[in-house]
Write a protein that holds these residues in place. Structure first.
Motif, PDB file in Angstrom:
ATOM      1  N   MET A  35       0.817  -1.206   0.000  1.00 17.51           N
ATOM      2  CA  MET A  35       0.000   0.000   0.000  1.00 17.51           C
ATOM      3  C   MET A  35       0.853   1.260   0.000  1.00 17.51           C
ATOM      4  N   ALA A  62      -7.892  -0.707   3.216  1.00 19.78           N
ATOM      5  CA  ALA A  62      -7.414  -1.216   1.933  1.00 19.78           C
ATOM      6  C   ALA A  62      -8.578  -1.503   0.990  1.00 19.78           C
ATOM      7  N   LEU A  81      -9.850   1.749  -0.642  1.00 20.82           N
ATOM      8  CA  LEU A  81      -9.031   2.207  -1.758  1.00 20.82           C
ATOM      9  C   LEU A  81      -9.193   1.292  -2.970  1.00 20.82           C
ATOM     10  N   TRP A 120      -6.649  -1.273  -8.803  1.00 21.78           N
ATOM     11  CA  TRP A 120      -7.304  -1.703  -7.574  1.00 21.78           C
ATOM     12  C   TRP A 120      -6.718  -2.984  -6.995  1.00 21.78           C
ATOM     13  N   TYR A 173      -4.520  -3.018  -3.552  1.00 21.62           N
ATOM     14  CA  TYR A 173      -5.326  -2.765  -2.359  1.00 21.62           C
ATOM     15  C   TYR A 173      -6.191  -3.976  -2.011  1.00 21.62           C
ATOM     16  N   SER A 212      -3.921  -6.495  -0.425  1.00 22.13           N
ATOM     17  CA  SER A 212      -3.563  -6.022   0.918  1.00 22.13           C
ATOM     18  C   SER A 212      -4.684  -6.276   1.909  1.00 22.13           C
TER      19      SER A 212
END
Length: 425
Positions: free
Chosen positions: A30, A97, A100, A176, A179, A182
């Motif tokens: 990230m 996460a 985002l 994307w 994220y 993550s």
């Protein structure tokens, strides 16, 4: 005999290690993507110096909540079950996460949205770091702790190697994806933390004034000059020599290697750190620990200067790798001194102070580098910062002779003999 025991022979430490590993991959994936996105979005409408300023603001957004919450988070880690603090925070980071990822899916990511997430991540880290850091001494015997710290550092550094590269490659595929991955990794980390069995409760007086107990952590660090010297050395050296904050600028405008190359640049310090951590897990450092830490910080500054001046990618990667190895040696010594020299009832509060200093060196270092780059350019900012780190090392060797005199990690025969220990009572 205890010195030969592997920390992985302890069940709870294995789950702890998995938590550290997956969390580090997620956080670093990230970090590299957030830095790239901020600079890339800003450069669409701003000059390089204005975009560098925006990059610096990311560090401010993460540091401010941590600074404001330090006393509270340290006291919380000494008062509440540290496992539950970690579990809740890791789930919260997964949500950040996921948010985002959703913005990236719809291609609606904006600078304000990234700054909001940066603030939320700063809050999460403020609570997570003292709690997770204070857990390790409760999971293995004291004699095994330096090796456990090295093993934990391997988890962190291997994750720091894979995280940036993973983030860069995934971002190149879909904005994307890093994220999303993550978020999954944070969930794995939180689940692993669920399997750690109950740990001994601290004997912190539940009837005492909470505010006074919060302040005690600051008093303890202030009076324990070994701990204070080790923590503050890292603060000022990395604050001045934080070259990693400028990596998006170097990747895009100086070395011209793009987002994939940025992943390699972010991973290079972790490669050196992981190699050093692996060495210490096999052959723990035992002698002249203070002097070796000071030397490592000075070399860290020299490598920062080398990276700042380099225009050849292999040389830049080599400087970053050695820089990372030096940083790992410093971290290893600092964490061992803090964990071994601090009583269990104070580890949360001392850990919170340490987190504040570390975050000050990292997030404020990013801000300082970004703002300085906005004034004089990225290269002069990095080079001056490296020389600054060397100067700090020389000054600290004189201000804190206790560090020079720290031959081993062994504290006085009883923790009660450590300066500042009366604060823990």
């Amino acid at each position: 005999m205890a010195k030969t025991v592997s920390p992985f022979s302890f069940r709870d430490f294995r789950f702890y290690w998995v938590t550290r590993f997956t969390t580090t991959i997620a956080q670093n994936a990230m970090v590299v993507v957030i830095g790239w996105q901020v600079y890339d979005i800003a450069r669409r409408t701003m000059t390089p110096k204005e975009a560098a300023f925006q990059l610096g603001m990311v560090g401010v957004a993460q540091f401010v909540p941590l600074a404001l919450l330090t006393l509270i988070t340290g006291w919380t880690a000494d008062r509440i079950d540290r496992r539950w603090i970690a579990r809740i925070v890791l789930f919260a980071e997964a949500l950040c996460a996921a948010w985002l990822a959703l913005l990236g899916w719809h291609d609606t990511t904006t600078l304000p949205a990234i700054y909001v997430v940066a603030v939320l991540l700063g809050i999460c880290r403020a609570f997570a770091n003292p709690a997770i850091g204070a857990l390790a001494p409760n999971l293995v015997p004291a004699a095994v702790l330096p090796t456990a710290i090295a093993a934990s550092a391997i988890a962190w550094q291997v994750g720091a190697i894979g995280g940036p590269a993973l983030g860069g490659y995934l971002y190149a595929a879909r904005h994307w994806l890093p994220y999303t991955v993550s978020a999954v990794l944070f969930l794995i980390a939180a689940t692993s933390m669920m399997f750690i069995r109950p740990i001994p409760k601290t004997t912190l007086d539940r009837k005492a004034n909470p505010w006074r107990q919060m302040i005690d952590g600051l008093h303890y660090v202030r009076h324990n000059r070994v701990v204070l010297g080790a923590i503050s050395l890292d603060l000022f050296a990395v604050l001045l020599g934080g070259a990693t904050a400028m990596l998006p600028i170097y990747a895009r405008d100086i070395l011209k290697v793009g987002s994939e190359g940025l992943g390699h640049l972010r991973a290079a310090p972790a490669v050196g750190s992981a190699a050093m951590a692996l060495y210490f897990s096999i052959k723990p450092l035992r002698h002249n620990v203070g002097v070796k830490m000071l030397f490592a910080v000075a070399l860290f500054g020299a490598c920062t200067v080398g990276f700042g001046l380099s225009r050849w990618v292999p040389l830049s990667l080599a400087c970053l790798a050695v820089l990372g190895a030096c940083d790992m040696l410093s971290v290893y010594v600092r964490q061992s001194l803090i964990q071994i020299w601090t009583p269990n009832d104070m580890r949360g509060r001392v850990g919170a102070v340490s987190t504040l200093f570390i975050s000050g060196s990292n997030e404020l270092g990013e801000a300082e580098s970004g703002f300085l780059a906005a004034l004089i350019g990225a290269v002069p900012a990095v080079v001056l910062g490296g020389f600054g780190a060397i100067g700090v090392t020389i000054i600290w060797a004189r201000l804190f002779p206790e560090l020079v005199q720290a031959r081993t990690f062994d504290p006085p025969k009883t923790l009660e003999n450590i300066p500042g220990q009366e604060m823990a009572k």
